[in-house]
Design a protein around this motif. Structure first.
Motif, PDB file in Angstrom:
ATOM      1  N   LEU A 149       0.794  -1.417   0.068  1.00 39.84           N
ATOM      2  CA  LEU A 149      -0.159  -0.030  -0.113  1.00 39.84           C
ATOM      3  C   LEU A 149       0.775   1.225   0.036  1.00 39.84           C
ATOM      4  O   LEU A 149       0.291   2.182  -0.220  1.00 39.84           O
ATOM      5  N   ASN A 150       2.237   1.446   0.138  1.00 34.23           N
ATOM      6  CA  ASN A 150       3.005   2.311   0.202  1.00 34.23           C
ATOM      7  C   ASN A 150       3.320   2.867  -1.039  1.00 34.23           C
ATOM      8  O   ASN A 150       4.248   2.088  -1.949  1.00 34.23           O
ATOM      9  N   HIS A 151       2.540   3.703  -1.674  1.00 38.80           N
ATOM     10  CA  HIS A 151       2.837   3.986  -2.890  1.00 38.80           C
ATOM     11  C   HIS A 151       3.944   4.798  -3.494  1.00 38.80           C
ATOM     12  O   HIS A 151       4.380   4.865  -4.581  1.00 38.80           O
ATOM     13  N   GLY A 152       4.678   5.320  -2.202  1.00 36.49           N
ATOM     14  CA  GLY A 152       5.876   6.187  -2.568  1.00 36.49           C
ATOM     15  C   GLY A 152       7.234   5.143  -2.762  1.00 36.49           C
ATOM     16  O   GLY A 152       8.099   5.422  -3.203  1.00 36.49           O
ATOM     17  N   SER A 153       6.944   3.788  -2.683  1.00 38.68           N
ATOM     18  CA  SER A 153       8.126   3.062  -2.570  1.00 38.68           C
ATOM     19  C   SER A 153       8.538   2.695  -4.118  1.00 38.68           C
ATOM     20  O   SER A 153       7.622   2.289  -4.972  1.00 38.68           O
ATOM     21  N   ASP A 154       9.668   2.776  -4.495  1.00 40.37           N
ATOM     22  CA  ASP A 154      10.192   2.574  -5.606  1.00 40.37           C
ATOM     23  C   ASP A 154      10.285   0.984  -6.006  1.00 40.37           C
ATOM     24  O   ASP A 154      10.046   0.589  -7.055  1.00 40.37           O
ATOM     25  N   ASP A 155      10.872   0.504  -5.005  1.00 40.65           N
ATOM     26  CA  ASP A 155      11.079  -1.072  -5.169  1.00 40.65           C
ATOM     27  C   ASP A 155      10.652  -1.922  -4.197  1.00 40.65           C
ATOM     28  O   ASP A 155      11.116  -2.002  -3.011  1.00 40.65           O
ATOM     29  N   ALA A 156       9.293  -2.408  -4.247  1.00 40.93           N
ATOM     30  CA  ALA A 156       8.936  -3.330  -3.084  1.00 40.93           C
ATOM     31  C   ALA A 156       9.082  -4.653  -3.050  1.00 40.93           C
ATOM     32  O   ALA A 156       9.043  -5.345  -2.188  1.00 40.93           O
ATOM     33  N   ALA A 157       9.595  -4.848  -4.204  1.00 38.60           N
ATOM     34  CA  ALA A 157       9.944  -6.334  -4.579  1.00 38.60           C
ATOM     35  C   ALA A 157      10.972  -7.088  -3.345  1.00 38.60           C
ATOM     36  O   ALA A 157      10.874  -8.121  -2.979  1.00 38.60           O
ATOM     37  N   GLY A 158      11.861  -6.309  -3.310  1.00 35.66           N
ATOM     38  CA  GLY A 158      13.012  -6.844  -2.266  1.00 35.66           C
ATOM     39  C   GLY A 158      12.330  -7.003  -0.615  1.00 35.66           C
ATOM     40  O   GLY A 158      12.463  -8.342  -0.411  1.00 35.66           O
ATOM     41  N   GLY A 159      11.480  -6.167  -0.274  1.00 33.99           N
ATOM     42  CA  GLY A 159      10.948  -6.287   0.945  1.00 33.99           C
ATOM     43  C   GLY A 159       9.726  -7.473   0.669  1.00 33.99           C
ATOM     44  O   GLY A 159       9.582  -8.285   1.696  1.00 33.99           O
ATOM     45  N   VAL A 160       8.916  -7.482  -0.241  1.00 35.33           N
ATOM     46  CA  VAL A 160       7.659  -8.669  -0.609  1.00 35.33           C
ATOM     47  C   VAL A 160       8.970  -9.976  -0.347  1.00 35.33           C
ATOM     48  O   VAL A 160       8.286 -11.016  -0.014  1.00 35.33           O
ATOM     49  N   PHE A 161      10.028 -10.085  -1.200  1.00 34.23           N
ATOM     50  CA  PHE A 161      10.678 -11.347  -1.230  1.00 34.23           C
ATOM     51  C   PHE A 161      11.376 -11.964   0.070  1.00 34.23           C
ATOM     52  O   PHE A 161      11.279 -12.908   0.503  1.00 34.23           O
ATOM     53  N   MET A 162      11.686 -10.820   0.808  1.00 40.44           N
ATOM     54  CA  MET A 162      12.163 -10.990   2.309  1.00 40.44           C
ATOM     55  C   MET A 162      10.987 -11.654   3.059  1.00 40.44           C
ATOM     56  O   MET A 162      11.202 -12.324   3.901  1.00 40.44           O
ATOM     57  N   GLY A 163       9.810 -10.884   3.043  1.00 43.25           N
ATOM     58  CA  GLY A 163       8.521 -11.559   3.661  1.00 43.25           C
ATOM     59  C   GLY A 163       8.304 -12.743   3.131  1.00 43.25           C
ATOM     60  O   GLY A 163       7.892 -13.678   4.089  1.00 43.25           O
ATOM     61  N   VAL A 164       8.449 -13.208   2.100  1.00 40.27           N
ATOM     62  CA  VAL A 164       8.114 -14.591   1.704  1.00 40.27           C
ATOM     63  C   VAL A 164       9.125 -15.525   1.956  1.00 40.27           C
ATOM     64  O   VAL A 164       8.692 -16.529   2.747  1.00 40.27           O
ATOM     65  N   LEU A 165      10.273 -15.114   2.150  1.00 40.64           N
ATOM     66  CA  LEU A 165      11.395 -16.120   2.702  1.00 40.64           C
ATOM     67  C   LEU A 165      10.962 -16.373   4.373  1.00 40.64           C
ATOM     68  O   LEU A 165      11.111 -17.479   4.948  1.00 40.64           O
ATOM     69  N   ILE A 166      10.760 -15.256   4.989  1.00 40.58           N
ATOM     70  CA  ILE A 166      10.525 -15.459   6.456  1.00 40.58           C
ATOM     71  C   ILE A 166       9.307 -16.288   6.607  1.00 40.58           C
ATOM     72  O   ILE A 166       9.025 -16.949   7.527  1.00 40.58           O
TER      73      ILE A 166
END
Length: 158
Positions: free
Chosen positions: A109-126
């Motif tokens: 939901l953070n529309h100001g984020s340029d690259d959410a893919a890294g955070g999403v991938f870390m969440g998937v790993l966790i």
């Protein structure tokens, strides 16, 4: 299980906990958004507060793993206390999955984020790691509970 191997595993568990705590305290200061922020700006960020809230079940689970290894070292693994500790680890894994799901929604939901893919991938790993740990804890809990039940039945018949 030999006492030396359980002590070694307990040391590994403690080192994992110390490493996670060090990462939680150090990483927010070097993050791109917070690189030049003040101490209060870093730690008053709602996302960081959510991450710290989600770390509580992790540290509870680490403590319970330490306790289970202690029971194994004392040959008390087939006890209700060990079953309870494994049940707590299972619930902690479920809580971590819940926190990560909320954090993933915040990232998306953070529309100001340029690259959410890294955070999403870390969440998937966790999440994947938590699923593995929670499933293993549930399986060991069931096995130990059956052994405790059999042990208590044998103690009653003797």
């Amino acid at each position: 299980m030999k006492r030396t191997s359980t002590v070694f595993l307990q040391i590994v568990v403690v080192l994992i906990g110390i490493g996670a705590l060090a990462l939680l305290l150090w990483e927010p200061h070097i993050e791109g958004v917070n690189a030049h922020a003040t101490f209060f700006q870093v730690y008053l960020d709602p996302f960081i507060a959510l991450v710290y809230g989600g770390s509580i079940p992790f540290f509870v689970g680490v403590y319970q793993a330490f306790k289970v290894l202690g029971y194994a070292g004392k040959n008390k693994i087939f006890s209700p206390a060990a079953v309870k500790a494994l049940r707590t680890i299972k619930y902690c894994a479920i809580a971590i999955i819940g926190f990560v799901a909320i954090e993933e929604v915040v990232i998306m939901l953070n529309h100001g984020s340029d690259d959410a893919a890294g955070g999403v991938f870390m969440g998937v790993l966790i999440t994947f790691g938590s699923i593995v740990i929670g499933t293993a804890a549930a399986m060991f809990e069931r096995i130990l509970q059956n052994a405790v039940d059999i042990k208590s039945e044998n103690d009653l018949t003797v």
